[in-house]
Motif scaffolding. Structure first.
Motif, short mmCIF file in Angstrom:
data_model
loop_
_atom_site.label_atom_id
_atom_site.label_comp_id
_atom_site.label_asym_id
_atom_site.label_seq_id
_atom_site.Cartn_x
_atom_site.Cartn_y
_atom_site.Cartn_z
N ALA A 313 8.56 8.27 -8.43
CA ALA A 313 10.15 8.90 -7.78
C ALA A 313 9.79 8.47 -6.52
O ALA A 313 10.24 9.13 -5.51
CB ALA A 313 10.07 9.87 -7.90
N ALA A 314 7.96 8.31 -6.14
CA ALA A 314 8.25 8.79 -4.91
C ALA A 314 7.82 7.48 -4.26
O ALA A 314 7.91 6.27 -4.44
CB ALA A 314 6.12 8.89 -5.18
N LEU A 315 8.75 8.15 -2.70
CA LEU A 315 8.02 6.99 -1.48
C LEU A 315 8.23 7.20 -0.64
O LEU A 315 7.75 8.13 -0.13
CB LEU A 315 10.49 6.50 -1.29
N THR A 316 7.77 5.77 -0.02
CA THR A 316 6.75 6.52 1.71
C THR A 316 7.31 4.48 2.19
O THR A 316 7.41 3.82 1.14
CB THR A 316 5.34 6.44 0.78
N PRO A 317 6.95 4.39 3.63
CA PRO A 317 6.89 3.64 4.15
C PRO A 317 5.69 2.84 4.22
O PRO A 317 4.49 3.21 3.94
CB PRO A 317 7.78 4.18 5.27
N CYS A 318 5.55 1.35 4.48
CA CYS A 318 4.66 0.92 4.04
C CYS A 318 4.49 -0.24 5.24
O CYS A 318 3.97 -1.60 4.49
CB CYS A 318 4.07 0.14 2.54
N GLU A 319 4.16 0.14 6.54
CA GLU A 319 4.76 -0.97 7.42
C GLU A 319 3.17 -1.74 7.05
O GLU A 319 3.20 -3.18 7.56
CB GLU A 319 4.56 -0.73 8.55
N HIS A 320 1.89 -1.58 7.09
CA HIS A 320 0.37 -1.78 7.46
C HIS A 320 -0.14 -2.02 5.64
O HIS A 320 -1.21 -2.18 6.11
CB HIS A 320 0.13 -1.16 7.72
N GLY A 321 0.83 -2.62 5.20
CA GLY A 321 0.15 -2.96 3.58
C GLY A 321 0.77 -1.91 2.42
O GLY A 321 1.52 -0.94 2.68
N VAL A 322 0.42 -2.50 0.78
CA VAL A 322 1.51 -1.17 0.04
C VAL A 322 -0.22 -0.33 -0.60
O VAL A 322 -1.27 -0.78 -1.07
CB VAL A 322 1.78 -2.26 -1.36
N PRO A 323 0.37 1.04 -0.38
CA PRO A 323 -0.65 1.86 -0.89
C PRO A 323 -1.13 1.40 -2.38
O PRO A 323 -0.12 1.29 -3.42
CB PRO A 323 -0.10 3.17 -0.28
N ALA A 324 -3.03 2.35 -2.65
CA ALA A 324 -2.50 2.00 -4.08
C ALA A 324 -1.65 2.65 -5.15
O ALA A 324 -1.65 4.08 -4.59
CB ALA A 324 -3.87 2.69 -4.64
N GLY A 325 -1.61 2.02 -6.02
CA GLY A 325 -1.02 2.96 -7.29
C GLY A 325 1.02 2.35 -6.76
O GLY A 325 1.24 2.89 -7.87
N TYR A 326 1.41 1.69 -6.27
CA TYR A 326 2.35 1.49 -4.86
C TYR A 326 2.95 0.65 -5.74
O TYR A 326 2.26 -0.25 -5.98
CB TYR A 326 2.29 1.99 -3.33
N ARG A 327 4.42 -0.12 -5.40
CA ARG A 327 5.08 -1.10 -5.43
C ARG A 327 6.22 -1.38 -4.25
O ARG A 327 6.98 -0.20 -4.16
CB ARG A 327 5.67 -2.00 -6.54
#
Length: 442
Positions: A313-327
């Protein structure tokens, strides 16, 4: 296949939860010593191992039931119907797999009240789609649901989720299970071929388990006049685990004082959230906070980005790549991510209360009435900073008004925190906020 037909299986790897459980979030984790297999054994319509039901109490104040095939002194999933690559083994279900939505609040005497109606369930007992990489199959549905399944498959391809084969209709089951409390004595249900059967509930929990072949035409329950429905189905996987008895094959519940509760027919107003409310529930003594005790300032921050990523359920901006564990969130309606935050004045110590955020958008053509950022589903300390992130559509520019509320549970309730469902109290205002959705970026 021969071993499976004879009901003899080798033990395979256990079925674990798809998300690592936490003692302070979601359902919590099973309390050591509370997990036990109930003395219920129900034959499968196709033969083989019987079905059984397990009970557990959790660290967040819930009583949960789960069903499966029984062997090795526990419930499990059979390696068939696409589960575990059809390996023909018995796979025990972890005590922390609450995959049937079969959890309800525990009352002051330690009793749980929960009823689950599952339709189109495979004989393997693998409820859900591909949990923890276990595979499984998808039920064959009517044309409308087939279109939804195709849409889901297209989305699944973007998320790299496995496509599943179609279940054999002969392997589909309709399952009713639950806990009716210490005052329940018997359950009466309709048989697929006509007639009814009455079974005694088991133990002080008033436990019951019914396993039927899934209807392919007509309904086990009576149809409403003029209804074109070919199945008494409100979803192919299950309901919310409410304390009320769901509409369907069950026709009546008899209690020890002799009174009989007749279950409402599917599709009636009385059956919307189930019928036959819990008997014998004893509400825990819990203080109800006042608006003055809850009141706190609400902050809003905007997090604009061209790309967003999600981890659960966690959301985050990812302009510069996908953080570990995220899609990366698949493209869709252009939206802005906003964060609503506040300092909790009253603690959340289990599933019996939560905070929720509601918003209303400007009245414009094509705009929905509003959105929600809640409910919280984790423990919160008094004085802790709480932040909720949610998307708002750029297609609804203008002023947004919102509220944060505290919602208590006031009676027997399911684990799904939805205001207005049986057992859920009225929201108590914590604070208000507003912000402006800008026009879509160029």
């Amino acid at each position: 296949v021969g071993l499976g037909a004879a009901g003899v299986f080798h033990r395979g790897t256990a079925l674990g939860p798809s998300i690592a459980p936490s003692p302070s979030a979601a359902e919590g984790v099973a309390i050591a010593g509370s997990v036990r297999l109930l003395p219920l054994r129900v034959p499968d319509p196709g033969g083989g191992l019987p079905w059984g039901m397990r009970l557990a109490r959790t660290t967040r104040g819930l009583t949960c039931v789960d069903v499966g095939r029984v062997d090795f002194g526990t419930i499990g999933v059979l390696g068939q119907d696409g589960a575990f690559r059809d390996d023909g083994r018995f796979h025990p279900i972890s005590a922390n797999v609450f995959n049937n939505l079969g959890c309800g609040t525990t009352d002051a005497r330690g009793d749980g009240f929960v009823n689950v109606h599952l339709q189109n369930q495979p004989a393997s007992a693998l409820a859900g789609l591909g949990e923890a990489g276990a595979g499984g199959c998808e039920p064959a549905e009517d044309q409308q649901l087939q279109r939804l399944l195709r849409m889901r498959r297209r989305l699944a391809l973007r998320l790299h989720a496995p496509q599943l084969p179609t279940c054999r209709q002969a392997d589909m089951r309709e399952i009713y299970s639950g806990l009716l409390g210490p005052d329940a004595r018997s359950v009466t249900y309709r048989l697929p071929g006509g007639g009814q059967r009455t079974i005694a509930t088991v133990g002080t929990q008033g436990a019951y388990l019914i396993v039927l072949p899934q209807a392919t035409s007509g309904c086990i329950a009576p149809s409403l006049p003029g209804s074109s429905a070919q199945r008494c189905s409100y979803g192919s996987r299950g309901d919310t685990g409410a304390p009320e008895v769901p509409a369907g094959a069950i026709s009546a519940v008899t209690y020890r004082d002799g009174h009989v509760c007749h279950v409402a027919a599917p599709g009636t107003r009385a059956s919307m959230f189930g019928s036959c409310p819990p008997v014998g529930y004893v509400a825990p003594l819990a203080p109800k906070p006042t608006p003055a005790e809850l009141a706190t300032p609400i902050s809003v921050s905007e997090l604009p980005a061209r790309h967003y990523c999600a981890k659960g359920a966690a959301l985050t901006p990812c302009e510069h790549g996908v953080p570990a564990g995220y899609r990366r969130v698949p493209g869709g309606q252009p939206s802005l991510l906003v964060q609503v935050s506040f300092t909790a004045r009253v603690a959340i110590t289990g599933s019996g209360s939560w905070y929720e955020t509601e918003m209303s958008f400007s009245h414009r053509p094509g705009c929905t009435s509003g959105g929600s950022g809640g409910p919280t589903d984790f423990d919160i300390r008094a004085g802790e900073r709480v932040a909720q992130r949610m998307f708002v559509p750029y297609t609804c520019p203008g002023l947004v008004r919102g509220t944060v509320s505290y919602v208590p549970t006031v009676g027997a309730a399911g684990a799904m925190a939805v205001t207005g469902l049986p057992g859920q109290g009225k929201p108590i205002l914590v604070g208000r906020f507003s912000f402006t959705i800008p026009g879509a970026p160029g």
